[in-house]
Design a protein around this motif. Structure first.
Motif, PDB file in Angstrom:
ATOM      1  N   THR A 187      11.907   0.008  -1.256  1.00  0.00           N
ATOM      2  CA  THR A 187      11.607   1.138  -2.127  1.00  0.00           C
ATOM      3  C   THR A 187      10.398   0.786  -2.968  1.00  0.00           C
ATOM      4  O   THR A 187      10.347  -0.278  -3.589  1.00  0.00           O
TER       5      THR A 187
ATOM      6  N   HIS B 196       8.048   2.255  -6.013  1.00  0.00           N
ATOM      7  CA  HIS B 196       7.865   3.214  -7.103  1.00  0.00           C
ATOM      8  C   HIS B 196       6.404   3.159  -7.531  1.00  0.00           C
ATOM      9  O   HIS B 196       5.952   2.134  -8.047  1.00  0.00           O
TER      10      HIS B 196
ATOM     11  N   TYR C 107       8.348   6.575  -4.005  1.00  0.00           N
ATOM     12  CA  TYR C 107       8.699   7.413  -5.149  1.00  0.00           C
ATOM     13  C   TYR C 107       7.507   7.532  -6.074  1.00  0.00           C
ATOM     14  O   TYR C 107       6.738   6.598  -6.252  1.00  0.00           O
TER      15      TYR C 107
ATOM     16  N   GLU D 128      11.484  11.431  -4.877  1.00  0.00           N
ATOM     17  CA  GLU D 128      11.223  10.777  -3.609  1.00  0.00           C
ATOM     18  C   GLU D 128      10.130  11.549  -2.869  1.00  0.00           C
ATOM     19  O   GLU D 128      10.255  12.740  -2.624  1.00  0.00           O
TER      20      GLU D 128
END
Length: 93
Positions: A44, A46, A79, A84
């Motif tokens: 993930t 960000h 993100y 998302e």
């Protein structure tokens, strides 16, 4: 018996080196992002700005390939803020 055995500290060090290598490949965009690896083999990312999201989307195929090869993850999520932007597999078969 093995001459050397890996312990938790060794595994953490190896993970750190893999993440550092991955960050180095995308040095213009990823260092300012928050990177998370979870137990479900998902990376993930960000992103702090839309420009970085755009840069990563432009390099998406390479980003996915390197994430799969270096980090061993099966999925990648981008993100921006709390939203998302993208969720995709890192490998194509």
């Amino acid at each position: 018996m093995l001459l050397t055995e890996l312990n938790v500290d060794d595994l953490n060090t190896l993970t750190h080196f893999r993440v550092e290598r991955f960050l180095h490949l995308f040095a213009t965009s990823l260092p300012s992002c928050l990177i998370q690896l979870d137990g479900h083999q998902t990376l993930t990312i960000h992103c702090p700005s839309t420009e970085i999201v755009d840069d990563l989307l432009d390099d998406l195929e390479e980003l996915c390939d390197r994430a799969w090869l270096i980090l061993g993850v099966n999925a990648l999520c981008l993100y921006f803020g709390e939203e998302e932007v993208l969720q995709t597999n890192t490998y194509y078969r």
